[in-house]
Design a protein around this motif. Structure first.
Motif, PDB file in Angstrom:
ATOM      1  N   GLU A 105       5.000   5.484   8.621  1.00 39.66           N
ATOM      2  CA  GLU A 105       5.554   6.223   7.493  1.00 39.66           C
ATOM      3  C   GLU A 105       6.130   7.504   8.059  1.00 39.66           C
ATOM      4  OE1 GLU A 105       5.953   8.008   3.482  1.00 39.66           O
ATOM      5  OE2 GLU A 105       5.068   8.893   5.279  1.00 39.66           O
ATOM      6  N   ASP A 109      -3.525   3.667   5.274  1.00 38.00           N
ATOM      7  CA  ASP A 109      -2.772   3.468   6.510  1.00 38.00           C
ATOM      8  C   ASP A 109      -2.992   4.602   7.505  1.00 38.00           C
ATOM      9  OD1 ASP A 109      -1.610   1.080   5.605  1.00 38.00           O
ATOM     10  OD2 ASP A 109       0.032   2.139   4.634  1.00 38.00           O
ATOM     11  N   TYR A 134      -0.276   5.694   0.466  1.00 40.42           N
ATOM     12  CA  TYR A 134      -0.422   5.055   1.774  1.00 40.42           C
ATOM     13  C   TYR A 134      -1.646   5.579   2.534  1.00 40.42           C
ATOM     14  CZ  TYR A 134       2.113   9.361   3.027  1.00 40.42           C
ATOM     15  OH  TYR A 134       2.512  10.671   3.157  1.00 40.42           O
ATOM     16  N   GLN A 159       0.813  -1.199   0.000  1.00 42.33           N
ATOM     17  CA  GLN A 159       0.000   0.000   0.000  1.00 42.33           C
ATOM     18  C   GLN A 159       0.852   1.256   0.000  1.00 42.33           C
ATOM     19  OE1 GLN A 159      -2.803  -0.105   3.174  1.00 42.33           O
ATOM     20  NE2 GLN A 159      -3.783  -1.968   2.452  1.00 42.33           N
ATOM     21  N   ASN A 160       2.129   1.130   0.292  1.00 40.71           N
ATOM     22  CA  ASN A 160       3.017   2.287   0.337  1.00 40.71           C
ATOM     23  C   ASN A 160       3.815   2.429  -0.948  1.00 40.71           C
ATOM     24  OD1 ASN A 160       2.930   3.636   3.135  1.00 40.71           O
ATOM     25  ND2 ASN A 160       2.802   1.439   3.526  1.00 40.71           N
TER      26      ASN A 160
END
Length: 555
Positions: A459, A194, A191, A22-23
Motif C-alpha cells: 500500500e 496487512d 488495510y 482487506q484494502n
C-alpha cells in the motif's frame, strides 16, 4: 455488521482476492485466508537427506531485535524466527500468523484472537506478549528506528508516547485476556491487518529480555515463536538458524538448518554460488546478468519488487537545504542510462517514490519527464547559478553509500553525470559498511546518501509515510506541512480507496515540487536459486520469503 476474519480452505486458495478485499471499506463480512502455505514439490521428486540451505543475506545485521532494526538484511533473518499477528504466504499474501482470526465493526477497533502456540522456551504465546512488544516499540527508551510505525496508522497515543508526552502504558493496545488482543485506532484503517506483517510489530519474549537484557539476541538466549531459532552467530561471516520444534506448524516445515551469509560483493557471492557454496544469492552482478542468463537459464530469478532506489538529501544543512540545488541535481540525473545500460535487469525509471505497481496507487507524472536531456541540463545550470554556484564557486559535497559493487558503480555514475553535464559539481564518494552507514544517516551526519526503501506492506502509505515530518524513518529530515496534512487526510472515515489513491498522487506531486529526494529507479528482485530448492516463489513483490515454505530436493 461486525466484519470477522476466520479461516477457510476456499479463502486460502483465493488469498489474492481476500488480500485485495482487506484494502476496501465495506459492510460485507470478510474472511481471512488461513494457514501458512507449504512448498509444493513435483509428485515424483525426492527430498534430500540433508535439509540444510545456505543463503547470502548480503550484510552483517546490526541486530536481531525487531525493535532495534530497520533494514532488509535484518528482516530477512528475524522473519524466520518471529511470527507476528499476521504473516504472509509463499506468494506474499497476508494470512493469519499468531492471530488465528480478527474482527472489526468500524476499521478502528480491531480484535485479534491468538492461536494456541508456544515460544521456544515452552511459554505460551499470549495477547500480553503483543501488548508488551507494541509498547516496547513506541517507548522512547527503546530508541527504535521504527518507533513511529504504529503512529502512522493512528494507534491511540502512539505519537504522544514517541514524543515523550505520555506513558507507554497509555498505548491503544490491550490484552483483554490471554487469547484476545484489542488495538484501537483514531481513524479507520481498512488495510490494518496487512501492516502487521512488518518486522517492527513482531513479538518478543519479555522473560528473555528481563533475564538477558541486550544479550537476549545471542545464541542460546534467543527465544523464538517461529519455525527457526538462533544457533550460531559468527560476526561478519554467518548466522546459523536451527529448526524450532516448539513452532506450532513444525509438522509442515522441512528444512532443518538455515545458514545466512554476510557477503556484500555480488561477484563474490556469484562465484561461491557456482562453486556450490551458496544455494540462494542476494543479488546478481549487473555486468554479468546477460551472461548468467545464458549460462544458468532458469536459475536466474527476476521478479517485480516493491522497492525504490534513491539519493537522499540531508535537508538540515547546506547545500541541500536549498531547493534549487536539489532540483538541479535531480534534473541532471540520467536515470535512463542507469536503468538501461548500467543495470539492465528490468528495473523501471522512478518519477515518483511509490513503485507504480503498488496496490491502490494513482501514479504521478512530473512535467520534466517530457523534457529532453538538453532542456533538463539547461534548467539545472540555471538553478545552480541562481543558488550562487559557478566555475569559480563549485558545488562540493559528499555522497555516502554502503558497501556493494553496484552501489559504488551507481555512485560513480551519478558523480560523473553531475560533473560532465554541469561542469562545476565535485562529488566525494564515501563508502561505509552497513551498520555504520545506517548510523550515519540516522544522525544526519551525511550530506547525500544512497537509499533504498522496500514496502513494509502493499500500500502506498508504506513509502510516503517516511517523508512525514515526525516519521522516525525520515533520515533526510524533509519537512512540509502540506505533505503532512495530505498524508493525515488518507485516514479519514469518509476516504474511499479511489480518493485515497488520488491523495497519494498529490503527495507525490508535493515531493516532486520540493525535490525532496532524487528517486532513481524501482527495483526488480534478481538472484540465483539452485534448481533443487523447491517452493521458491517469484510472485511475492515484497520478497518476504520464509524458508519454512521451501524444501531441498535430492541432487
Amino acid at each position: 455488521m461486525k466484519k470477522r476474519f476466520v479461516p477457510s480452505a476456499l479463502i486460502a486458495a483465493l488469498a489474492l482476492v481476500a488480500c485485495s478485499e482487506q484494502n476496501q471499506t465495506a459492510t460485507a463480512e470478510k474472511t481471512a485466508p488461513v494457514g501458512e502455505s507449504a512448498a509444493a514439490i513435483p509428485a515424483d521428486a525426492k527430498l534430500a537427506a540433508n535439509q540444510t540451505i545456505t543463503i547470502n543475506n548480503g550484510a552483517e545485521p546490526e541486530s536481531l531485535d525487531p525493535h532495534k532494526v530497520s533494514g532488509v538484511p535484518e528482516s530477512n533473518l528475524i522473519r524466520q524466527m518471529l511470527i507476528g499477528l499476521t504473516t504472509t504466504d509463499n506468494d506474499g499474501n497476508t494470512i493469519p500468523g499468531m492471530a488465528s482470526e480478527w474482527s472489526t465493526d468500524d476499521n478502528k477497533v480491531w480484535t485479534f484472537k491468538i492461536r494456541d502456540a508456544k515460544w521456544s522456551n515452552g511459554d505460551p504465546v499470549t495477547a500480553q506478549d503483543f501488548e508488551y512488544s507494541f509498547k516496547r516499540l513506541t517507548d522512547p527508551a527503546t530508541a527504535s528506528p521504527y518507533a513511529t510505525y504504529l503512529a502512522d496508522f493512528g494507534v491511540i497515543n502512539a505519537q504522544d508516547i514517541v514524543d515523550g508526552k505520555t506513558n507507554p502504558d497509555q498505548l491503544g493496545v490491550k490484552a483483554l485476556d490471554d487469547k484476545t488482543l484489542q488495538i484501537t485506532l483514531a481513524e479507520p484503517v481498512p488495510y490494518f491487518p496487512d501492516v502487521l506483517i512488518h518486522t517492527s510489530v513482531k513479538p518478543v519474549n519479555k522473560k528473555a529480555i528481563d533475564t538477558h537484557g541486550d544479550k537476549w539476541t545471542s545464541p542460546g538466549n534467543f527465544v523464538a515463536n517461529g519455525p527457526y531459532n538462533l544457533k550460531d552467530w559468527q560476526i561478519n561471516e554467518r548466522i546459523v538458524l536451527e529448526r524450532n520444534p516448539s513452532y506450532y506448524d513444525d509438522a509442515n516445515t522441512t528444512i532443518n538448518e538455515v545458514v545466512m551469509l554476510a557477503v556484500p560483493e555480488s561477484t563474490t557471492e556469484t562465484s561461491r554460488y557456482k562453486a556450490g557454496e551458496i544455494d540462494v544469492t542476494n543479488s546478481i552482478p549487473s555486468d554479468q546478468f546477460q551472461q548468467l542468463k545464458a549460462e544458468l537459464g532458469d536459475q536466474v530469478k527476476v521478479a517485480p519488487k516493491l522497492c525504490t532506489y534513491y539519493y537522499e538529501f540531508n535537508h538540515t544543512k547546506a547545500p541541500f537545504n536549498d531547493e534549487r540545488v536539489r532540483h538541479a541535481l535531480s534534473l541532471a540525473m540520467d536515470r535512463d542510462i542507469i536503468v538501461d545500460q548500467i543495470l539492465g535487469q528490468g528495473q523501471e525509471v522512478a518519477y515518483q517514490f511509490t513503485p507504480t505497481s503498488t496496490q491502490g496507487m494513482k501514479n504521478y507524472t512530473p512535467e520534466w519527464k517530457s523534457w529532453d536531456k538538453a532542456k533538463r541540463i539547461e534548467e539545472a545550470k540555471k538553478l545552480l547559478s541562481e543558488a550562487g554556484y559557478s566555475e569559480s564557486n563549485p558545488l562540493n559535497f559528499e555522497l555516502l553509500y554502503n558497501t556493494s559493487e553496484d552501489h559504488k558503480k551507481l555512485a560513480v555514475a551519478a558523480a560523473s553525470f553531475w560533473k560532465d553535464s554541469l561542469g562545476f559539481v565535485n562529488v566525494n564518494l564515501n563508502n561505509q559498511e552497513w551498520k555504520t552507514y545506517l548510523d550515519t544517516r540516522r544522525k544526519q551526519e551525511h550530506q547525500m546518501s544512497r537509499g533504498g526503501w522496500c514496502a513494509d506492506y502493499n500500500e502506498a502509505s508504506t513509502f510516503l509515510n517516511t517523508f512525514k515530518s515526525d516519521n522516525s524513518s525520515n533520515y533526510g529530515k524533509y519537512s512540509n506541512p502540506e505533505f503532512d496534512k495530505l498524508m493525515l487526510s488518507t485516514l479519514g472515515a469518509d476516504v474511499t480507496p479511489e480518493s485515497r489513491g488520488e491523495i497519494y498522487r498529490q503527495a507525490e506531486e508535493v515531493l516532486d515540487k520540493d525535490a525532496a529526494t532524487i528517486f532513481v529507479y524501482h527495483y526488480v528482485s534478481a538472484g540465483l536459486v539452485k534448481p533443487y530448492v523447491a517452493g521458491y516463489s517469484s510472485k511475492d513483490p515484497q520478497s518476504t520469503y520464509q524458508v519454512k515454505n521451501w524444501k531441498i530436493l535430492e541432487h
